[in-house]
Design a protein around this motif. Structure first.
Motif, PDB file in Angstrom:
ATOM      1  N   ILE A   1      -2.856  -8.567 -10.037  1.00 48.99           N
ATOM      2  CA  ILE A   1      -3.520  -8.470  -8.737  1.00 48.99           C
ATOM      3  C   ILE A   1      -5.043  -8.377  -8.857  1.00 48.99           C
ATOM      4  CG2 ILE A   1      -3.172  -5.981  -8.576  1.00 48.99           C
ATOM      5  CD1 ILE A   1      -2.647  -6.517  -5.553  1.00 48.99           C
ATOM      6  N   ALA A   2      -5.551  -7.739  -9.914  1.00 47.89           N
ATOM      7  CA  ALA A   2      -7.000  -7.592 -10.036  1.00 47.89           C
ATOM      8  C   ALA A   2      -7.660  -8.969 -10.206  1.00 47.89           C
ATOM      9  CB  ALA A   2      -7.348  -6.698 -11.217  1.00 47.89           C
TER      10      ALA A   2
ATOM     11  N   ALA B   1      -3.722   0.079 -13.615  1.00 41.60           N
ATOM     12  CA  ALA B   1      -2.548   0.788 -13.131  1.00 41.60           C
ATOM     13  C   ALA B   1      -2.048   1.799 -14.159  1.00 41.60           C
ATOM     14  CB  ALA B   1      -1.452  -0.211 -12.796  1.00 41.60           C
ATOM     15  N   ALA B   2      -2.062   1.404 -15.444  1.00 32.72           N
ATOM     16  CA  ALA B   2      -1.524   2.292 -16.475  1.00 32.72           C
ATOM     17  C   ALA B   2      -2.303   3.604 -16.520  1.00 32.72           C
ATOM     18  CB  ALA B   2      -1.573   1.602 -17.828  1.00 32.72           C
ATOM     19  N   GLN B   3      -3.620   3.534 -16.294  1.00 33.97           N
ATOM     20  CA  GLN B   3      -4.426   4.758 -16.344  1.00 33.97           C
ATOM     21  C   GLN B   3      -4.141   5.675 -15.168  1.00 33.97           C
ATOM     22  OE1 GLN B   3      -8.049   2.450 -16.693  1.00 33.97           O
ATOM     23  NE2 GLN B   3      -8.642   3.623 -18.489  1.00 33.97           N
TER      24      GLN B   3
ATOM     25  N   TYR C   1      -9.162   2.615  -9.286  1.00 35.23           N
ATOM     26  CA  TYR C   1      -9.481   3.851  -8.573  1.00 35.23           C
ATOM     27  C   TYR C   1     -10.906   4.305  -8.829  1.00 35.23           C
ATOM     28  CZ  TYR C   1      -4.548   4.438  -7.340  1.00 35.23           C
ATOM     29  OH  TYR C   1      -3.294   4.269  -6.823  1.00 35.23           O
TER      30      TYR C   1
ATOM     31  N   GLU D   1      -6.044  -2.677  -5.889  1.00 34.56           N
ATOM     32  CA  GLU D   1      -5.848  -3.294  -7.208  1.00 34.56           C
ATOM     33  C   GLU D   1      -5.899  -2.247  -8.314  1.00 34.56           C
ATOM     34  OE1 GLU D   1      -9.205  -6.043  -6.688  1.00 34.56           O
ATOM     35  OE2 GLU D   1     -10.095  -5.150  -8.462  1.00 34.56           O
ATOM     36  N   TYR D   2      -5.639  -0.999  -7.983  1.00 35.66           N
ATOM     37  CA  TYR D   2      -5.554   0.111  -8.943  1.00 35.66           C
ATOM     38  C   TYR D   2      -6.878   0.422  -9.625  1.00 35.66           C
ATOM     39  CZ  TYR D   2      -0.486  -0.369  -8.537  1.00 35.66           C
ATOM     40  OH  TYR D   2       0.790  -0.426  -8.066  1.00 35.66           O
TER      41      TYR D   2
ATOM     42  N   ASP E   1       1.340  -4.689 -13.251  1.00 36.87           N
ATOM     43  CA  ASP E   1       0.769  -3.372 -12.979  1.00 36.87           C
ATOM     44  C   ASP E   1       1.854  -2.296 -12.991  1.00 36.87           C
ATOM     45  OD1 ASP E   1      -1.894  -4.119 -12.769  1.00 36.87           O
ATOM     46  OD2 ASP E   1      -1.685  -4.684 -10.662  1.00 36.87           O
ATOM     47  N   TYR E   2       2.990  -2.623 -12.360  1.00 42.39           N
ATOM     48  CA  TYR E   2       4.076  -1.645 -12.315  1.00 42.39           C
ATOM     49  C   TYR E   2       4.608  -1.381 -13.725  1.00 42.39           C
ATOM     50  CZ  TYR E   2       4.145  -2.914  -7.353  1.00 42.39           C
ATOM     51  OH  TYR E   2       3.803  -3.160  -6.054  1.00 42.39           O
ATOM     52  N   ILE E   3       4.661  -2.441 -14.532  1.00 36.71           N
ATOM     53  CA  ILE E   3       5.176  -2.295 -15.892  1.00 36.71           C
ATOM     54  C   ILE E   3       4.205  -1.452 -16.716  1.00 36.71           C
ATOM     55  CG2 ILE E   3       5.769  -3.533 -18.004  1.00 36.71           C
ATOM     56  CD1 ILE E   3       6.536  -5.936 -16.168  1.00 36.71           C
ATOM     57  N   ALA E   4       2.909  -1.797 -16.627  1.00 40.04           N
ATOM     58  CA  ALA E   4       1.901  -1.057 -17.396  1.00 40.04           C
ATOM     59  C   ALA E   4       1.869   0.402 -16.990  1.00 40.04           C
ATOM     60  CB  ALA E   4       0.529  -1.686 -17.197  1.00 40.04           C
ATOM     61  N   ALA E   5       2.103   0.655 -15.682  1.00 43.10           N
ATOM     62  CA  ALA E   5       2.057   2.027 -15.198  1.00 43.10           C
ATOM     63  C   ALA E   5       3.363   2.762 -15.493  1.00 43.10           C
ATOM     64  CB  ALA E   5       1.776   2.041 -13.698  1.00 43.10           C
ATOM     65  N   GLY E   6       4.332   2.066 -16.098  1.00 42.51           N
ATOM     66  CA  GLY E   6       5.603   2.712 -16.423  1.00 42.51           C
ATOM     67  C   GLY E   6       6.394   3.077 -15.189  1.00 42.51           C
ATOM     68  N   GLN E   7       6.312   2.241 -14.154  1.00 43.82           N
ATOM     69  CA  GLN E   7       6.987   2.587 -12.896  1.00 43.82           C
ATOM     70  C   GLN E   7       8.281   1.819 -12.681  1.00 43.82           C
ATOM     71  OE1 GLN E   7       3.506   1.844 -10.540  1.00 43.82           O
ATOM     72  NE2 GLN E   7       3.034   4.015 -10.302  1.00 43.82           N
TER      73      GLN E   7
ATOM     74  N   ASP F   1       0.818  -1.208   0.000  1.00 41.39           N
ATOM     75  CA  ASP F   1       0.000   0.000   0.000  1.00 41.39           C
ATOM     76  C   ASP F   1       0.849   1.254   0.000  1.00 41.39           C
ATOM     77  OD1 ASP F   1      -2.529  -0.778  -0.293  1.00 41.39           O
ATOM     78  OD2 ASP F   1      -3.180  -0.381   1.757  1.00 41.39           O
TER      79      ASP F   1
ATOM     80  N   LYS G   1      -8.953  -0.020  -4.245  1.00 39.74           N
ATOM     81  CA  LYS G   1      -7.805   0.884  -4.310  1.00 39.74           C
ATOM     82  C   LYS G   1      -6.522   0.078  -4.472  1.00 39.74           C
ATOM     83  CE  LYS G   1      -4.283   2.920  -2.190  1.00 39.74           C
ATOM     84  NZ  LYS G   1      -3.293   2.251  -1.388  1.00 39.74           N
TER      85      LYS G   1
ATOM     86  N   GLN H   1       2.973   6.455  -6.968  1.00 36.22           N
ATOM     87  CA  GLN H   1       2.026   7.400  -7.567  1.00 36.22           C
ATOM     88  C   GLN H   1       2.501   8.834  -7.372  1.00 36.22           C
ATOM     89  OE1 GLN H   1      -0.993   6.776  -9.178  1.00 36.22           O
ATOM     90  NE2 GLN H   1      -0.658   4.604  -9.147  1.00 36.22           N
TER      91      GLN H   1
ATOM     92  N   THR I   1      -1.371   6.368 -13.864  1.00 37.97           N
ATOM     93  CA  THR I   1      -0.176   7.189 -14.057  1.00 37.97           C
ATOM     94  C   THR I   1      -0.233   7.931 -15.378  1.00 37.97           C
ATOM     95  OG1 THR I   1       0.917   5.235 -14.918  1.00 37.97           O
ATOM     96  CG2 THR I   1       1.377   5.803 -12.643  1.00 37.97           C
TER      97      THR I   1
ATOM     98  N   ARG J   1      -0.557   6.735 -18.396  1.00 41.04           N
ATOM     99  CA  ARG J   1       0.051   6.092 -19.560  1.00 41.04           C
ATOM    100  C   ARG J   1      -0.989   5.470 -20.477  1.00 41.04           C
ATOM    101  NH1 ARG J   1       5.655   4.476 -19.658  1.00 41.04           N
ATOM    102  NH2 ARG J   1       4.937   2.432 -20.310  1.00 41.04           N
TER     103      ARG J   1
ATOM    104  N   GLN K   1       2.588   1.697  -3.284  1.00 36.94           N
ATOM    105  CA  GLN K   1       1.672   2.207  -4.293  1.00 36.94           C
ATOM    106  C   GLN K   1       1.567   3.731  -4.210  1.00 36.94           C
ATOM    107  OE1 GLN K   1      -2.273   0.639  -3.890  1.00 36.94           O
ATOM    108  NE2 GLN K   1      -2.931   1.266  -5.910  1.00 36.94           N
ATOM    109  N   SER K   2       1.424   4.267  -2.976  1.00 37.06           N
ATOM    110  CA  SER K   2       1.304   5.729  -2.878  1.00 37.06           C
ATOM    111  C   SER K   2       2.619   6.412  -3.228  1.00 37.06           C
ATOM    112  CB  SER K   2       0.816   6.196  -1.499  1.00 37.06           C
ATOM    113  OG  SER K   2       0.666   5.158  -0.627  1.00 37.06           O
TER     114      SER K   2
END
Lengths: 443, 300
Positions: free
Chosen positions: A411-412, B44-46, B269, B266-267, A130-136, A105, B264, A112, B48, B50, A108-109
């Motif tokens: 995770i989803a 997650a991509a949304q 939001y 699992e992204y 998720d981290y990859i998709a979010a570009g993190q 948790d 939250k 972000q 940030t 992306r 994640q913050s």
């Protein structure tokens, strides 16, 4: 007149005061907003200033390893870091609580808010999606070549780590999730042979029936996540490794009859379990086996570390074998480290990843943590009895990814499966609904 | 004009810091939250930026309200609120009524009843998790074991492990913690009724029951209303007690606040924000009539 001036002065004064109050509050707002990032900002400036000079840097390592064997393993890595990179100062960013959920948790913050640590712990595999998709997180395929890791890890593992031709993390260890831990004296008291192994679920049911008849809990289990882990091992057992992998690749039909049969086995297994399961966590369920209240428990091999800590001996105090029907299959999960995008000390992070992937680092870490090295060139003699058997199996078995521990699904999907499983095991849905909800989770 | 500014300016200036802060950090964020709940920010991509985020109107609300699991959460919340409210009001009133009579050691009893309120939900939850162990028979522990020891075996039950009514077991520790608070409110109410009124009623020949029904109860109504509002909105926000007694993933004890937390993590939001708005609306339904009522009686 006099009074009026005083009043006016007062009023003016009040205005000034209010102004000061506004300014003060705004400043406070700013400073409190900054305080989180403030020290990292100064760190990064000082860090980059010295980085360019080629001198000392530091690395903030974000984990949820705060106690027991996990902490000891982390300390092992730190001592190797100090040897190999004396200039890199280790900053422990560990967060305790909830088997990593508190840490995830917070992570994640922080991600972000663009305030990443220099490197963080994550389960290898789909959990990273998720981290990859979010570009993190950064693609670190180059580091694999630089550190010579491509040949050090088994090919099965590299395949599972590779996403669209890129690799985003360095695995530190390997755990096995499909292990049964059992109490030989309870099994013997139920009139069974404690050295017996069970080839199929059906064979195991006969043994579970016998234990249940003897008045003990046949299979101990804990809260939802351990039930999901049991479900995944049943799926592996009944479907076989290829069809199980197909579940995560969209090649196996969740609504098929073979899945139904597996779910029926899962339902039957749950009928042998303790009723207070949802209030327990895995050490409690494992404790039921060691204390002689239950015969069997399915848990990952971190249980070996727990049993070691209680000074119990394999063979006499407890026995272990792969979940029936999964002999020759290694349900794997791995802790790995990443390079976040925008890490304040990338050089420190690279030093850390080098240590994590190195033979010395993996040996020091896994000896303490109870897991086995991901590298194939580790010397088995350095490890304990259970670990030696796991190293041998990892070298020869078919490797499949664990669902519960982030290797198989993002995770989803995992949360959706957890939900459906909890609903099913508490009696909120029947088997057909359960199966349709599992199918829906695949999206 | 100058006069009005002089009259209004300084006070306005004085309260403006809090106005601005509340405006930004409460109402501003509520607005952002409401907007997020009407987008398709599920990955997650949304989050940030992306991947594109689109406005989808109320679609998330229909999805949520139409899903079995969220309906289960809402049903749990309603059950919990009813039991928690009824329990605290009944016990709080009973204790206050008993303490209102001249009792020896009233202070001691008052403290005993009030003490649980000082314990955090998380801490009491850990202990209640042990007490509410769902094993029965040979393996029983906690309250079920106690029932066996005093020969009330038939009372043994699975507590919060019942998929339909399990949530009401979570209300037991909540009642234990908050009934003392309601007692304190009612006790103050009792003490606020002048002795002369009771004497006058008695002289007029009222029986004890008539005295309560016609003299005491009407004067306790505002207190009871406040207690309902305070307990009611606490109940709607229940989260920590469930986190420490059960686990967020346990289906039988899910409530909207837990769903919000899981979405939250699992992204998702958008769904998380939608649950937040739904909770806000439910609390508003409870509190706004009360505020209107208070404002009206203030004007009178």
């Amino acid at each position: 007149m006099e009074a009026q001036t005083i009043m006016r002065v007062h009023r003016r004064y009040a205005g000034v005061l209010a102004g000061i109050a506004v300014a003060g509050l705004t400043l406070m707002g700013c400073s409190s907003g900054d305080s989180g990032g403030g020290d990292t900002a100064t760190e990064s400036t000082s860090g980059s200033a010295t980085d360019t000079a080629g001198a000392a840097t530091e690395v903030e390592v974000f984990t949820w390893w705060t106690s027991g064997g996990e902490k000891a393993g982390l300390d092992g890595l730190v001592s190797v870091l100090a040897e190999k990179y004396p200039n890199v100062e280790f900053i422990n960013g560990a967060v305790a609580g909830g088997a990593g959920s508190a840490a995830k948790d917070l992570l994640q913050s922080r991600l972000q808010a663009n305030d990443p640590p220099d490197t963080f712990q994550a389960h290898a595999g789909a959990e990273l999606d998720d981290y990859i998709a979010a570009g993190q997180v950064e693609d670190i395929s180059d580091l694999y070549t630089e550190f010579g890791l491509t040949d050090a890890f088994p090919a099965d593992l590299l395949d599972l780590l590779t996403v669209d031709g890129a690799i985003y993390s360095v695995p530190a260890n390997i755990h096995r999730a499909n292990v049964v831990w059992a109490n030989p004296s309870v099994i013997e008291a139920a009139g069974l042979d404690p050295t017996a192994t069970y080839a199929t679920m059906a064979d195991w049911f006969t043994a579970l029936d016998a234990v249940q008849a003897s008045g003990k809990t046949a299979l101990s289990i804990a809260t939802t996540w351990t039930q999901v882990q049991l479900l995944e091992t049943v799926l592996i057992s009944d479907l076989g490794p290829d069809a199980y992998n197909g579940l995560w690749l969209g090649e196996t039909d969740w609504t098929g009859a073979d899945v139904t049969a597996a779910l029926e086995d899962f339902q039957k297994l749950m009928s042998y379990t303790n009723t207070d399961r949802d209030g327990l966590d895995w050490p409690d369920a494992l404790g039921m086996v060691t204390s002689g209240d239950a015969a069997f428990n399915v848990m990952g091999d971190w249980a070996a570390g727990e049993l070691d800590a209680e000074s119990l001996t394999a063979g006499t105090d407890y026995i272990y074998f792969p979940v029936p029907g999964t002999d020759g299959i290694f349900d794997f999960l791995a802790d790995s480290f990443t390079l976040p995008v925008g890490a304040p000390h990338p050089d420190g992070a690279k030093a850390w990843l080098d240590v994590v992937g190195s033979l010395e680092g993996q040996t020091a870490f896994n000896k303490a943590k109870g897991s086995i090295p991901a590298r194939t060139d580790a010397d088995p003699m350095e490890f304990n009895e259970y670990q030696q058997s796991a190293i041998k199996d990892f070298g020869s078995d078919t490797i499949v990814p664990s669902l519960m521990h982030g290797a198989a699904a993002p995770i989803a999907q995992l949360n959706a499966i957890s939900d459906a499983t909890s609903k099913f095991t508490t009696g909120g849905s029947d088997l057909a609904t359960f199966q349709s909800e599992l199918a829906a989770s695949a999206g | 004009m100058r006069r009005t500014i002089r009259g209004w300016g300084p006070p306005l200036l004085l309260i403006s810091p809090s106005l601005i802060l509340i405006g930004v950090f409460v109402y501003g964020l509520i607005a952002i939250n409401a907007y997020t709940s009407m987008t398709d920010m599920h990955t997650a991509a949304q989050t940030t930026g992306r991947a594109p985020v689109a406005f989808v109107g109320l679609a998330n609300y229909w999805d949520l309200l139409g899903s079995d699991s969220f309906q289960h959460s809402l049903k749990n919340l309603a059950l919990y609120t009813v039991v928690f409210l009824a329990g605290t009001m009944v016990f709080g009133f009973l204790w206050a009524w008993m303490l209102d009579r001249p009792v020896k050691g009233e202070g001691v009893f008052r403290s005993i009843y009030l003490f649980p309120m000082a314990v955090s939900f998380i801490a009491s939850g850990v202990v209640w998790r042990w007490l509410l162990n769902s094993n029965t028979g040979d393996k029983a522990s906690g309250l079920n074991r106690l029932f066996q020891m005093v020969g009330l075996d038939f009372l043994q039950n699975g507590w919060w492990n019942n998929v339909n009514f399990g949530i009401t077991a979570i209300a037991i520790p909540a009642i234990w913690q908050l009934a003392g608070y309601v007692m304190a409110l009612f006790l103050a109410g009792f003490r606020g009724i002048p002795e002369e009124l009771r004497e006058a009623a008695r002289i007029d020949g009222a029986s004890e029951w008539q005295l309560y029904r016609l003299v005491v109860f009407p004067q306790l109504t505002p207190i009871a209303l406040s207690a309902v509002i305070v307990i009611g909105h606490m109940s709607l926000k229940v989260f920590d007690l469930i986190m420490s007694i059960s686990k967020p993933a346990n289906y039988q004890t899910k409530v909207p606040a837990i769903d919000m937390f899981l979405f939250k993590s699992e992204y998702d939001y958008a769904s998380s924000a939608a649950v937040g708005v739904i909770l806000l609306v439910i609390v508003a339904i409870l509190i706004i009539p009360y505020l209107v009522h208070v404002a009206r009686s203030g004007r009178r």
